[in-house]
Design a protein around this motif. Sequence first.
Motif, short mmCIF file in Angstrom:
data_model
loop_
_atom_site.label_atom_id
_atom_site.label_comp_id
_atom_site.label_asym_id
_atom_site.label_seq_id
_atom_site.Cartn_x
_atom_site.Cartn_y
_atom_site.Cartn_z
N VAL A 76 10.01 -4.30 65.04
CA VAL A 76 11.20 -5.02 64.59
C VAL A 76 12.32 -3.98 64.47
O VAL A 76 12.17 -2.85 64.92
CB VAL A 76 10.95 -5.75 63.25
N LEU A 77 13.45 -4.37 63.88
CA LEU A 77 14.51 -3.39 63.67
C LEU A 77 15.05 -3.53 62.25
O LEU A 77 15.30 -4.64 61.79
CB LEU A 77 15.64 -3.57 64.69
N THR A 78 15.16 -2.40 61.56
CA THR A 78 15.69 -2.38 60.19
C THR A 78 16.99 -1.59 60.15
O THR A 78 17.14 -0.57 60.82
CB THR A 78 14.67 -1.77 59.20
N THR A 79 17.92 -2.05 59.34
CA THR A 79 19.22 -1.42 59.21
C THR A 79 19.80 -1.77 57.84
O THR A 79 19.13 -2.41 57.03
CB THR A 79 20.15 -1.85 60.36
N ASN A 80 21.02 -1.34 57.58
CA ASN A 80 21.68 -1.62 56.30
C ASN A 80 23.13 -2.03 56.53
O ASN A 80 23.73 -1.73 57.57
CB ASN A 80 21.68 -0.37 55.41
N ILE A 81 23.70 -2.69 55.52
CA ILE A 81 25.13 -3.01 55.54
C ILE A 81 25.94 -1.72 55.42
O ILE A 81 26.81 -1.43 56.22
CB ILE A 81 25.51 -3.94 54.36
N ILE A 82 25.62 -0.92 54.40
CA ILE A 82 26.30 0.35 54.14
C ILE A 82 25.52 1.48 54.81
O ILE A 82 24.30 1.56 54.67
CB ILE A 82 26.39 0.61 52.62
N LYS A 83 26.21 2.36 55.49
CA LYS A 83 25.53 3.42 56.24
C LYS A 83 25.42 4.74 55.48
O LYS A 83 24.63 5.60 55.87
CB LYS A 83 26.24 3.66 57.57
N CYS A 84 26.23 4.94 54.44
CA CYS A 84 26.17 6.18 53.67
C CYS A 84 25.77 5.88 52.23
O CYS A 84 26.23 4.89 51.64
CB CYS A 84 27.52 6.90 53.68
N ARG A 85 24.94 6.74 51.67
CA ARG A 85 24.43 6.54 50.32
C ARG A 85 25.56 6.62 49.30
O ARG A 85 26.26 7.64 49.21
CB ARG A 85 23.40 7.62 50.02
N PRO A 86 25.74 5.57 48.49
CA PRO A 86 26.72 5.65 47.40
C PRO A 86 26.26 6.66 46.35
O PRO A 86 25.05 6.81 46.10
CB PRO A 86 26.74 4.23 46.82
N LYS A 87 27.20 7.37 45.76
CA LYS A 87 26.86 8.39 44.76
C LYS A 87 26.04 7.79 43.63
O LYS A 87 26.31 6.68 43.17
CB LYS A 87 28.16 9.00 44.20
N ASN A 88 25.01 8.51 43.21
CA ASN A 88 24.09 8.09 42.14
C ASN A 88 23.32 6.82 42.48
O ASN A 88 22.82 6.12 41.59
CB ASN A 88 24.85 7.90 40.82
N ASN A 89 23.21 6.53 43.78
CA ASN A 89 22.44 5.36 44.25
C ASN A 89 22.95 4.04 43.69
O ASN A 89 22.18 3.09 43.53
CB ASN A 89 20.95 5.52 43.91
N ARG A 90 24.23 3.96 43.37
CA ARG A 90 24.75 2.71 42.83
C ARG A 90 24.77 1.64 43.91
O ARG A 90 24.72 1.92 45.11
CB ARG A 90 26.15 2.91 42.27
N THR A 91 24.86 0.39 43.48
CA THR A 91 24.94 -0.73 44.41
C THR A 91 26.32 -0.76 45.06
O THR A 91 27.34 -0.67 44.35
CB THR A 91 24.69 -2.06 43.68
N PRO A 92 26.41 -0.89 46.37
CA PRO A 92 27.73 -0.96 47.03
C PRO A 92 28.49 -2.20 46.56
O PRO A 92 27.90 -3.25 46.31
CB PRO A 92 27.38 -1.08 48.52
N ASP A 93 29.81 -2.08 46.44
CA ASP A 93 30.59 -3.26 46.04
C ASP A 93 30.97 -4.07 47.29
O ASP A 93 30.73 -3.66 48.42
CB ASP A 93 31.81 -2.88 45.22
N ALA A 94 31.56 -5.24 47.05
CA ALA A 94 31.86 -6.17 48.15
C ALA A 94 32.83 -5.58 49.16
O ALA A 94 32.69 -5.78 50.37
CB ALA A 94 32.41 -7.47 47.58
#
Length: 215
Positions: A76-94
């Motif tokens: 299968v193929l896995t990916t993400n909406i955000i490509k760079c890790r947000p600082k302190n692993n926080r949840t990306p905002d809209a």
Amino acid sequence: MELQDLEQELARCSACPLRKDAIGPVGWYGNPQSPIVFVGEGPGGVEDDYGCPLIGPSGQLLDKALWATKMTRDRVLTTNIIKCRPKNNRTPDAAEASFCGKLWLSMELAIIKPKVVVALGSVALHYLGNNDMRITRDRGMWFKTEQGIDCIATYHPAYLLRLYGREQVAAKWDVFHDLEAARERAALLAPDYVFMSEEKPDLFKLFKKRVHDYL
């Protein structure tokens, strides 16, 4: 454009502030011919270290769920909406999700042309669906993405890791049924595709730790 060309462009991306706090962008992993794509929210610390989506504890749980539903990560193929890790692993905002998703994920999906997309968690659901959707209410329900792709949402594996006892068991069964439904629809639309290898790939053997280049 081929997916490998897009990957080279992604590696050079510094279009938003998230890039300065990450080792580098994290792309996708799997078979670009796959009729099914799994979309998470963004890389965490382990993903940033190795440059592979969903390779940490969440990814290992996803691997088990995929295996249970007769799929493996290499097929299968896995990916993400955000490509760079947000600082302190926080949840990306809209706003971050919208910016990065339109810049990269939309192009990924246009190249791959999957039959089915699975949104893992709220960030992916909001981007692929709309901000009024709720993972607790709308998981397991089919809808069309902006690109017209059949999409189903389920809990992100990181959410499952935060649960325990009966609540965790119930949520794991929900994910199992959602992934099973996604596989069945993808198999219906791509009947000759093989979704499972004989063994689960060891991503830690395929990817090596990266070094921060301090942009």
